[in-house]
Design a protein around this motif. Structure first.
Motif, PDB file in Angstrom:
ATOM      1  N   ARG A 138       0.842  -1.200   0.000  1.00  0.00           N
ATOM      2  CA  ARG A 138       0.000   0.000   0.000  1.00  0.00           C
ATOM      3  C   ARG A 138       0.876   1.248   0.000  1.00  0.00           C
ATOM      4  N   GLY A 139       1.957   1.196   0.779  1.00  0.00           N
ATOM      5  CA  GLY A 139       2.889   2.316   0.793  1.00  0.00           C
ATOM      6  C   GLY A 139       3.547   2.526  -0.555  1.00  0.00           C
ATOM      7  N   TRP A 140       3.962   1.430  -1.211  1.00  0.00           N
ATOM      8  CA  TRP A 140       4.571   1.565  -2.541  1.00  0.00           C
ATOM      9  C   TRP A 140       3.599   2.239  -3.504  1.00  0.00           C
ATOM     10  N   ARG A 141       2.354   1.784  -3.474  1.00  0.00           N
ATOM     11  CA  ARG A 141       1.355   2.342  -4.389  1.00  0.00           C
ATOM     12  C   ARG A 141       1.105   3.823  -4.117  1.00  0.00           C
ATOM     13  N   GLU A 142       1.017   4.174  -2.846  1.00  0.00           N
ATOM     14  CA  GLU A 142       0.781   5.577  -2.494  1.00  0.00           C
ATOM     15  C   GLU A 142       1.899   6.460  -3.029  1.00  0.00           C
ATOM     16  N   ARG A 143       3.137   6.025  -2.866  1.00  0.00           N
ATOM     17  CA  ARG A 143       4.261   6.843  -3.323  1.00  0.00           C
ATOM     18  C   ARG A 143       4.372   6.846  -4.845  1.00  0.00           C
ATOM     19  N   MET A 144       3.998   5.764  -5.500  1.00  0.00           N
ATOM     20  CA  MET A 144       3.991   5.763  -6.964  1.00  0.00           C
ATOM     21  C   MET A 144       2.959   6.751  -7.491  1.00  0.00           C
ATOM     22  N   ARG A 145       1.787   6.774  -6.864  1.00  0.00           N
ATOM     23  CA  ARG A 145       0.751   7.717  -7.289  1.00  0.00           C
ATOM     24  C   ARG A 145       1.178   9.160  -7.028  1.00  0.00           C
ATOM     25  N   ALA A 146       1.978   9.372  -5.982  1.00  0.00           N
ATOM     26  CA  ALA A 146       2.440  10.729  -5.675  1.00  0.00           C
ATOM     27  C   ALA A 146       3.359  11.271  -6.765  1.00  0.00           C
ATOM     28  N   HIS A 147       3.929  10.381  -7.573  1.00  0.00           N
ATOM     29  CA  HIS A 147       4.853  10.796  -8.635  1.00  0.00           C
ATOM     30  C   HIS A 147       4.284  10.440 -10.012  1.00  0.00           C
ATOM     31  N   ASP A 148       2.961  10.536 -10.159  1.00  0.00           N
ATOM     32  CA  ASP A 148       2.356  10.115 -11.425  1.00  0.00           C
ATOM     33  C   ASP A 148       2.712  11.034 -12.587  1.00  0.00           C
ATOM     34  N   GLY A 149       3.362  12.161 -12.310  1.00  0.00           N
ATOM     35  CA  GLY A 149       3.807  13.029 -13.390  1.00  0.00           C
ATOM     36  C   GLY A 149       5.150  12.631 -13.974  1.00  0.00           C
ATOM     37  N   ALA A 150       5.833  11.672 -13.345  1.00  0.00           N
ATOM     38  CA  ALA A 150       7.131  11.219 -13.850  1.00  0.00           C
ATOM     39  C   ALA A 150       6.939  10.349 -15.088  1.00  0.00           C
TER      40      ALA A 150
END
Length: 256
Positions: A138-150
């Motif tokens: 869940r943490g990995w997914r949250e941080r991936m979504r936080a950088h969805d502009g990359a």
């Protein structure tokens, strides 16, 4: 007899020579990991002041940033491979006039974070159990979504010195890259070409269906995913986990 195999997903060629596993010194041995000293563990709960300020944390009971009470926590990497900043998207070989820039250098911009998988001083994901692993993902997914502009976001888990980990506490690393790695771009091109050639079929789904039919490289099957040793494995113990229902992105909501 050695075989030359072509990875159906990437097109990469791999030489599989099983007989070489019998040569002297071919079998690697990994020593048992020593227990982590809790007092010297900077990722342990209660030692939040030993890391850079957190950028995100899962706190079921609430609380202030950089305080105890978290189950998963993300902080900037203390020795980052990428620095914050706007990416330079220009192509150094497309200068328009004159000679192209053969030895191009650009700032390595992006984000490099550490996701601490658990507040406890354990050295491997398998110590977390199903519930703890679900929280870490869940943490990995949250941080991936936080950088969805990359352009591309990549999460790795490297455990032990053999895998390059500098700290034994179970953690993951996230890279928000300003480019799409060539290996990923190659797979995307092959998926698109396969879909066009087969009138809409999914390359990975077809590979999985054939692997299940043959039952030669199956490792485990459950209602959500299948674990296989890929046909063109690139090294010993290479295992691929494939969702039984196609999902476009790992960070999308769904089973973990």
């Amino acid at each position: 007899m050695p075989e030359l195999r072509i990875d159906p997903l990437s097109g990469l060629r791999v030489i599989v020579a099983a007989e070489r596993s019998e040569r002297p010194g071919a079998r690697s041995e990994v020593a048992e990991r020593e227990a982590i000293d809790p007092e010297g563990d900077p990722f342990r709960e209660g030692h939040e002041d030993r890391t850079p300020p957190e950028v995100w944390a899962l706190r079921p009971g609430g609380g202030e940033p950089d305080s105890p009470g978290w189950t998963v926590r993300a902080v900037p990497n203390l020795y980052p491979a990428l620095e914050p900043g706007a990416p330079n998207g220009s192509d150094p070989l497309d200068s328009g006039r004159g000679d192209p820039e053969l030895f191009a250098v650009r700032p390595a911009s992006g984000a490099h974070e550490v996701v601490v998988n658990t507040p406890e001083s354990v050295s491997s994901l398998h110590h977390l159990g199903p519930e703890g692993l679900d929280l870490a993902m869940r943490g990995w997914r949250e941080r991936m979504r936080a950088h969805d502009g990359a352009a591309y976001v990549h999460v790795i888990v490297n455990e032990g010195r053999e895998a390059g980990a500098s700290l034994p506490h179970s953690h993951s690393q996230l890279y928000a890259l300003p480019f799409v790695p060539s290996s990923v771009a190659r797979e995307r091109e092959r998926f698109t070409a396969y879909r066009d050639r087969t009138q809409g079929r999914n390359l990975l789904a077809d590979v999985l269906q054939e692997e299940v039919r043959r039952r030669e490289r199956l490792v485990a099957v459950d209602p959500e995913a299948v674990a296989i040793c890929p046909f063109a494995s690139r090294g010993p113990f290479h295992v691929q986990i494939v969702p039984r229902t196609p999902v476009a992105r790992f960070e999308d909501e769904g089973p973990t």
